[in-house]
Design a protein around this motif. Structure first.
Motif, PDB file in Angstrom:
ATOM      1  N   LEU A 197      -6.705  -7.836  -3.327  1.00  0.00           N
ATOM      2  CA  LEU A 197      -7.123  -8.175  -4.683  1.00  0.00           C
ATOM      3  C   LEU A 197      -8.604  -7.877  -4.788  1.00  0.00           C
ATOM      4  CD1 LEU A 197      -6.142  -9.407  -7.389  1.00  0.00           C
ATOM      5  CD2 LEU A 197      -7.179 -11.553  -6.623  1.00  0.00           C
ATOM      6  N   VAL A 198      -8.965  -6.952  -5.659  1.00  0.00           N
ATOM      7  CA  VAL A 198     -10.345  -6.492  -5.753  1.00  0.00           C
ATOM      8  C   VAL A 198     -10.769  -6.447  -7.220  1.00  0.00           C
ATOM      9  CG1 VAL A 198     -10.114  -5.118  -3.653  1.00  0.00           C
ATOM     10  CG2 VAL A 198      -9.717  -4.046  -5.871  1.00  0.00           C
ATOM     11  N   PRO A 199     -12.078  -6.596  -7.484  1.00  0.00           N
ATOM     12  CA  PRO A 199     -12.539  -6.385  -8.857  1.00  0.00           C
ATOM     13  C   PRO A 199     -12.187  -4.971  -9.313  1.00  0.00           C
ATOM     14  CG  PRO A 199     -14.261  -7.393  -7.508  1.00  0.00           C
ATOM     15  CD  PRO A 199     -13.163  -6.986  -6.572  1.00  0.00           C
ATOM     16  N   ARG A 200     -11.770  -4.827 -10.566  1.00  0.00           N
ATOM     17  CA  ARG A 200     -11.370  -3.500 -11.059  1.00  0.00           C
ATOM     18  C   ARG A 200     -12.501  -2.485 -10.925  1.00  0.00           C
ATOM     19  NH1 ARG A 200      -6.467  -2.845 -13.544  1.00  0.00           N
ATOM     20  NH2 ARG A 200      -5.312  -4.785 -13.874  1.00  0.00           N
ATOM     21  N   SER A 201     -13.728  -2.959 -11.016  1.00  0.00           N
ATOM     22  CA  SER A 201     -14.867  -2.045 -10.891  1.00  0.00           C
ATOM     23  C   SER A 201     -15.013  -1.486  -9.490  1.00  0.00           C
ATOM     24  CB  SER A 201     -16.153  -2.765 -11.289  1.00  0.00           C
ATOM     25  OG  SER A 201     -16.380  -3.893 -10.433  1.00  0.00           O
ATOM     26  N   ARG A 202     -14.307  -2.079  -8.506  1.00  0.00           N
ATOM     27  CA  ARG A 202     -14.449  -1.648  -7.107  1.00  0.00           C
ATOM     28  C   ARG A 202     -13.237  -0.896  -6.574  1.00  0.00           C
ATOM     29  NH1 ARG A 202     -17.486  -2.219  -3.217  1.00  0.00           N
ATOM     30  NH2 ARG A 202     -15.844  -2.887  -1.769  1.00  0.00           N
ATOM     31  N   VAL A 203     -12.266  -0.603  -7.417  1.00  0.00           N
ATOM     32  CA  VAL A 203     -11.055   0.064  -6.932  1.00  0.00           C
ATOM     33  C   VAL A 203     -11.388   1.390  -6.248  1.00  0.00           C
ATOM     34  CG1 VAL A 203      -8.929   1.235  -7.650  1.00  0.00           C
ATOM     35  CG2 VAL A 203      -9.453  -1.055  -8.515  1.00  0.00           C
ATOM     36  N   ALA A 204     -12.170   2.240  -6.888  1.00  0.00           N
ATOM     37  CA  ALA A 204     -12.499   3.546  -6.312  1.00  0.00           C
ATOM     38  C   ALA A 204     -13.276   3.386  -5.019  1.00  0.00           C
ATOM     39  CB  ALA A 204     -13.290   4.379  -7.316  1.00  0.00           C
ATOM     40  N   ALA A 205     -14.211   2.439  -4.966  1.00  0.00           N
ATOM     41  CA  ALA A 205     -15.010   2.233  -3.759  1.00  0.00           C
ATOM     42  C   ALA A 205     -14.144   1.750  -2.602  1.00  0.00           C
ATOM     43  CB  ALA A 205     -16.129   1.232  -4.035  1.00  0.00           C
ATOM     44  N   VAL A 206     -13.219   0.824  -2.872  1.00  0.00           N
ATOM     45  CA  VAL A 206     -12.323   0.328  -1.824  1.00  0.00           C
ATOM     46  C   VAL A 206     -11.451   1.461  -1.294  1.00  0.00           C
ATOM     47  CG1 VAL A 206     -10.348  -1.179  -1.376  1.00  0.00           C
ATOM     48  CG2 VAL A 206     -12.328  -2.053  -2.635  1.00  0.00           C
ATOM     49  N   ALA A 207     -10.940   2.299  -2.182  1.00  0.00           N
ATOM     50  CA  ALA A 207     -10.116   3.432  -1.747  1.00  0.00           C
ATOM     51  C   ALA A 207     -10.921   4.364  -0.842  1.00  0.00           C
ATOM     52  CB  ALA A 207      -9.581   4.193  -2.949  1.00  0.00           C
ATOM     53  N   ASP A 208     -12.175   4.629  -1.189  1.00  0.00           N
ATOM     54  CA  ASP A 208     -13.021   5.498  -0.355  1.00  0.00           C
ATOM     55  C   ASP A 208     -13.269   4.864   1.014  1.00  0.00           C
ATOM     56  OD1 ASP A 208     -13.181   7.356  -2.375  1.00  0.00           O
ATOM     57  OD2 ASP A 208     -15.140   6.685  -3.094  1.00  0.00           O
ATOM     58  N   GLU A 209     -13.475   3.550   1.048  1.00  0.00           N
ATOM     59  CA  GLU A 209     -13.729   2.864   2.315  1.00  0.00           C
ATOM     60  C   GLU A 209     -12.512   2.900   3.234  1.00  0.00           C
ATOM     61  OE1 GLU A 209     -14.845  -0.964   0.947  1.00  0.00           O
ATOM     62  OE2 GLU A 209     -16.730  -0.266   0.033  1.00  0.00           O
ATOM     63  N   LEU A 210     -11.330   2.800   2.669  1.00  0.00           N
ATOM     64  CA  LEU A 210     -10.109   2.799   3.493  1.00  0.00           C
ATOM     65  C   LEU A 210      -9.746   4.198   3.973  1.00  0.00           C
ATOM     66  CD1 LEU A 210      -7.959   0.286   1.418  1.00  0.00           C
ATOM     67  CD2 LEU A 210      -9.082  -0.139   3.616  1.00  0.00           C
ATOM     68  N   ALA A 211     -10.095   5.209   3.189  1.00  0.00           N
ATOM     69  CA  ALA A 211      -9.926   6.617   3.598  1.00  0.00           C
ATOM     70  C   ALA A 211      -8.489   6.940   3.998  1.00  0.00           C
ATOM     71  CB  ALA A 211     -10.889   6.957   4.733  1.00  0.00           C
ATOM     72  N   VAL A 212      -7.528   6.478   3.184  1.00  0.00           N
ATOM     73  CA  VAL A 212      -6.125   6.847   3.383  1.00  0.00           C
ATOM     74  C   VAL A 212      -5.637   7.482   2.091  1.00  0.00           C
ATOM     75  CG1 VAL A 212      -5.683   5.027   5.072  1.00  0.00           C
ATOM     76  CG2 VAL A 212      -5.257   4.591   2.641  1.00  0.00           C
ATOM     77  N   PRO A 213      -4.569   8.283   2.132  1.00  0.00           N
ATOM     78  CA  PRO A 213      -4.089   8.932   0.909  1.00  0.00           C
ATOM     79  C   PRO A 213      -3.450   7.943  -0.056  1.00  0.00           C
ATOM     80  CG  PRO A 213      -2.624   9.412   2.742  1.00  0.00           C
ATOM     81  CD  PRO A 213      -3.812   8.725   3.333  1.00  0.00           C
ATOM     82  N   TRP A 214      -3.531   8.275  -1.350  1.00  0.00           N
ATOM     83  CA  TRP A 214      -2.821   7.502  -2.355  1.00  0.00           C
ATOM     84  C   TRP A 214      -1.326   7.810  -2.307  1.00  0.00           C
ATOM     85  CZ3 TRP A 214      -4.827   3.646  -5.187  1.00  0.00           C
ATOM     86  CH2 TRP A 214      -6.213   3.605  -5.395  1.00  0.00           C
ATOM     87  N   ALA A 215      -0.524   6.821  -2.614  1.00  0.00           N
ATOM     88  CA  ALA A 215       0.928   7.004  -2.778  1.00  0.00           C
ATOM     89  C   ALA A 215       1.344   6.297  -4.061  1.00  0.00           C
ATOM     90  CB  ALA A 215       1.691   6.442  -1.583  1.00  0.00           C
ATOM     91  N   GLY A 216       2.344   6.843  -4.745  1.00  0.00           N
ATOM     92  CA  GLY A 216       2.765   6.295  -6.024  1.00  0.00           C
ATOM     93  C   GLY A 216       3.725   5.131  -5.901  1.00  0.00           C
ATOM     94  N   ILE A 217       3.989   4.505  -7.039  1.00  0.00           N
ATOM     95  CA  ILE A 217       4.876   3.342  -7.070  1.00  0.00           C
ATOM     96  C   ILE A 217       6.309   3.742  -6.720  1.00  0.00           C
ATOM     97  CG2 ILE A 217       5.544   3.434  -9.517  1.00  0.00           C
ATOM     98  CD1 ILE A 217       4.383   0.284  -7.598  1.00  0.00           C
ATOM     99  N   TRP A 218       6.693   5.007  -6.965  1.00  0.00           N
ATOM    100  CA  TRP A 218       8.034   5.448  -6.556  1.00  0.00           C
ATOM    101  C   TRP A 218       8.222   5.310  -5.046  1.00  0.00           C
ATOM    102  CZ3 TRP A 218       9.518  10.559  -9.571  1.00  0.00           C
ATOM    103  CH2 TRP A 218       9.963  10.215 -10.855  1.00  0.00           C
ATOM    104  N   ALA A 219       7.224   5.712  -4.282  1.00  0.00           N
ATOM    105  CA  ALA A 219       7.317   5.620  -2.828  1.00  0.00           C
ATOM    106  C   ALA A 219       7.386   4.159  -2.388  1.00  0.00           C
ATOM    107  CB  ALA A 219       6.130   6.322  -2.181  1.00  0.00           C
ATOM    108  N   PHE A 220       6.539   3.322  -2.978  1.00  0.00           N
ATOM    109  CA  PHE A 220       6.545   1.896  -2.641  1.00  0.00           C
ATOM    110  C   PHE A 220       7.902   1.276  -2.956  1.00  0.00           C
ATOM    111  CE2 PHE A 220       5.770  -2.585  -3.526  1.00  0.00           C
ATOM    112  CZ  PHE A 220       4.957  -2.970  -2.465  1.00  0.00           C
ATOM    113  N   GLU A 221       8.461   1.602  -4.115  1.00  0.00           N
ATOM    114  CA  GLU A 221       9.733   1.036  -4.520  1.00  0.00           C
ATOM    115  C   GLU A 221      10.886   1.524  -3.641  1.00  0.00           C
ATOM    116  OE1 GLU A 221      10.626  -1.260  -7.607  1.00  0.00           O
ATOM    117  OE2 GLU A 221       8.979  -1.717  -6.235  1.00  0.00           O
ATOM    118  N   ALA A 222      10.829   2.778  -3.203  1.00  0.00           N
ATOM    119  CA  ALA A 222      11.889   3.292  -2.332  1.00  0.00           C
ATOM    120  C   ALA A 222      11.942   2.499  -1.034  1.00  0.00           C
ATOM    121  CB  ALA A 222      11.661   4.773  -2.053  1.00  0.00           C
TER     122      ALA A 222
END
Length: 348
Positions: A197-222
């Motif tokens: 759970l992160v502030p919306r203003s920090r979503v991009a920064a958190v993604a850069d810090e984790l350095a993993v690829p994005w995956a869509g909700i279809w993959a999560f739901e599968a």
């Protein structure tokens, strides 16, 4: 990296507002299953509840034992109708001053309305903070958060019918470990990885810090469907009781005293026969390759309706599969149909 919003490819989806995929949903599934990826689940609702009475208040209103929840722990809870039917499901975290609830998309306003009507003289201040906070899920066996180590979830065994009180500890039935994140928010360890759970203003920064690829909700739901994890309003209807979908293990404490719907919970647990059950269906994909919509009837070979489909997905190994709710007396070897497709129950 192309982002395909789910409303562009699946109009009317309960996940409207989420990214369906980033160009290759099959690769994204494999990433989540074999490595690590980040899923934007910021379309979920977030309710913050500060106040001294927050845990005892939620304890009295919901199915979970929360009076002894410690700062830095999370759990799951349900709000039931007087007859024991599921009205809300939430995953929670307590940081020592505030309890945070994340809920299914679109359900936060109704849950907040219920909570406000139940406040009376309690020292609590529930508020919908969805506009300010975003939920991300870091999923996969290689999921790591630099500088943070959290214990896996602890799930207490469900006691047998007519158990003794000594058999059930006065603690939440499910305990998730959590930790604060630099820059605000927290991480919660889940079976599939971590919720952040992160502030919306920090979503991009958190993604850069984790350095993993994005995956869509279809993959999560599968992966969720393959793991037989239900979702409120998809694998539930107005008659659903917790035992039908397996929430007795995760979100219900069986010896916490009175709360709305408790009599139904106790009766069904002691008798051991909920009227319906959650199953995983394999769809043949021969007559059609279209996934059935939520609510599509499940019927027997002779045309008798015995249930409904919740979520149907394309799994990268299992093919077309779906979670469904069927009558308790439907046998595991029953020949079933979902629309024009033949369907078979997967036996765990």
């Amino acid at each position: 990296m192309p982002e395909v919003l789910i409303e562009a490819v699946q109009p009317g989806s309960p996940d409207t507002g989420a990214v369906a995929h980033y160009g290759d949903p099959v690769r994204e599934q494999r990433t989540l299953e074999g490595a690590a990826g980040l899923v934007d689940r910021s379309h979920r609702g977030i309710i913050a509840i500060p106040g001294e009475d927050r845990l005892s208040w939620l304890h009295s209103l919901t199915t979970q034992h929360l009076t002894d929840l410690r700062p830095g722990e999370g759990s799951e809870l349900l709000v039931l109708s007087p007859h024991g039917h599921v009205e809300h499901h939430a995953v929670l975290t307590d940081d020592g001053t505030t309890t945070w609830l994340d809920t299914e998309p679109g359900t936060a306003p109704a849950l907040l309305d219920f909570l406000n009507r139940m406040r009376f003289l309690m020292r609590v201040e529930p508020a919908d903070v969805t506009a300010d906070w975003a939920l991300l899920s870091l999923v996969g066996p290689e999921a790591r958060i630099p500088g943070i180590e959290l214990d896996p979830p602890k799930v207490a065994p469900v006691p047998g019918a007519k158990f003794a009180s000594a058999d059930v500890a006065p603690r939440p039935t499910t305990v998730y470990s959590t930790a604060p994140l630099p820059g605000g928010g927290w991480a919660r360890r889940m079976a599939y990885g971590y919720d952040l759970l992160v502030p919306r203003s920090r979503v991009a920064a958190v993604a850069d810090e984790l350095a993993v690829p994005w995956a869509g909700i279809w993959a999560f739901e599968a992966l969720r469907v393959a793991a037989r994890r239900p979702r409120y309003r998809l694998e539930t209807d107005h008659r659903t009781i917790p035992a039908e979908v397996g929430w007795t293990a995760d979100a219900v404490h069986l010896d916490k005293g009175c709360y709305r719907g408790q009599e139904t919970i106790a009766r069904v647990h002691n008798l051991g026969r909920p009227p319906r059950r959650l199953v995983l269906l394999h769809l043949d994909g021969v007559s059609t390759d279209e996934l059935p919509a939520p609510g599509t009837a499940v019927s027997t070979a002779d045309g008798r309706d015995v249930g409904f489909v919740g979520t149907a997905v394309r799994h990268h190994e299992l093919g077309m599969i779906a979670l469904a709710i069927v009558k308790r007396n439907v046998g595991d070897d029953e020949q079933l149909r979902v629309g024009v497709s033949a369907a078979a129950i997967d036996i765990p």
